[in-house]
Design a protein around this motif. Structure first.
Motif, mmCIF file in Angstrom:
data_model
loop_
_atom_site.group_PDB
_atom_site.id
_atom_site.type_symbol
_atom_site.label_atom_id
_atom_site.label_comp_id
_atom_site.label_asym_id
_atom_site.label_seq_id
_atom_site.Cartn_x
_atom_site.Cartn_y
_atom_site.Cartn_z
ATOM 1 N N CYS A 1 0.182 2.457 3.641
ATOM 2 C CA CYS A 1 -0.784 3.201 2.837
ATOM 3 C C CYS A 1 -1.221 4.482 3.538
ATOM 4 O O CYS A 1 -1.391 5.519 2.903
ATOM 5 C CB CYS A 1 -1.993 2.328 2.523
ATOM 6 S SG CYS A 1 -1.618 0.920 1.473
ATOM 7 N N ILE B 1 -6.433 6.987 0.898
ATOM 8 C CA ILE B 1 -5.821 5.723 1.309
ATOM 9 C C ILE B 1 -6.408 4.564 0.521
ATOM 10 O O ILE B 1 -5.701 3.626 0.168
ATOM 11 C CB ILE B 1 -6.016 5.519 2.825
ATOM 12 C CG1 ILE B 1 -5.313 6.621 3.589
ATOM 13 C CG2 ILE B 1 -5.501 4.169 3.279
ATOM 14 C CD1 ILE B 1 -5.683 6.680 5.048
ATOM 15 N N ILE C 1 -4.643 4.199 -2.793
ATOM 16 C CA ILE C 1 -3.302 3.622 -2.659
ATOM 17 C C ILE C 1 -3.403 2.123 -2.430
ATOM 18 O O ILE C 1 -2.644 1.345 -3.012
ATOM 19 C CB ILE C 1 -2.526 4.307 -1.524
ATOM 20 C CG1 ILE C 1 -2.275 5.761 -1.892
ATOM 21 C CG2 ILE C 1 -1.220 3.590 -1.255
ATOM 22 C CD1 ILE C 1 -1.655 6.566 -0.791
ATOM 23 N N ARG C 2 -4.353 1.696 -1.613
ATOM 24 C CA ARG C 2 -4.538 0.262 -1.380
ATOM 25 C C ARG C 2 -4.935 -0.447 -2.666
ATOM 26 O O ARG C 2 -4.436 -1.536 -2.954
ATOM 27 C CB ARG C 2 -5.589 0.036 -0.303
ATOM 28 C CG ARG C 2 -5.101 0.377 1.071
ATOM 29 C CD ARG C 2 -6.149 0.123 2.112
ATOM 30 N NE ARG C 2 -5.621 0.469 3.438
ATOM 31 C CZ ARG C 2 -6.362 0.823 4.450
ATOM 32 N NH1 ARG C 2 -7.673 0.876 4.327
ATOM 33 N NH2 ARG C 2 -5.800 1.110 5.610
ATOM 34 N N TYR D 1 6.018 -3.115 -0.265
ATOM 35 C CA TYR D 1 5.159 -2.800 0.873
ATOM 36 C C TYR D 1 5.786 -3.289 2.177
ATOM 37 O O TYR D 1 5.828 -2.565 3.168
ATOM 38 C CB TYR D 1 3.784 -3.425 0.672
ATOM 39 C CG TYR D 1 2.797 -3.064 1.749
ATOM 40 C CD1 TYR D 1 2.070 -1.893 1.662
ATOM 41 C CD2 TYR D 1 2.592 -3.884 2.845
ATOM 42 C CE1 TYR D 1 1.157 -1.540 2.641
ATOM 43 C CE2 TYR D 1 1.694 -3.547 3.835
ATOM 44 C CZ TYR D 1 0.979 -2.379 3.725
ATOM 45 O OH TYR D 1 0.096 -2.030 4.703
#
Length: 73
Positions: free
Chosen positions: A17, A28, A31-32, A50
């Motif tokens: 991320c 970030i 994105i998480r 991931y």
């Protein structure tokens, strides 16, 4: 207890991320959240992406470290 769990995952995660956030100039946290929500909707497929991206990034860092030590000789 929750803070210890969060610290563990932030310390030992692959940094996917962080890499994607820096690369595309996106927060970030967003994105998480995308990975969390999409893993619920897509039944875990983003988790596979991931882990694969984490392995690739770790391999790239290993190659960079090995390449600099060889050229220093």
């Amino acid at each position: 207890m929750l803070q210890r769990i969060l610290t563990f995952f932030e310390r030992y995660s692959f940094g996917v991320c962080t890499y994607l956030g820096g690369r595309f100039h996106i927060s970030i946290a967003k994105i998480r959240l995308f990975f969390i929500y999409s893993s619920f909707l897509a039944v875990g497929f983003p988790l596979i992406f991931y882990f694969f991206a984490g392995i690739v990034l770790d391999f790239r860092n290993y190659i960079k470290r090995a390449g600099t030590s060889v050229t220093d000789l």
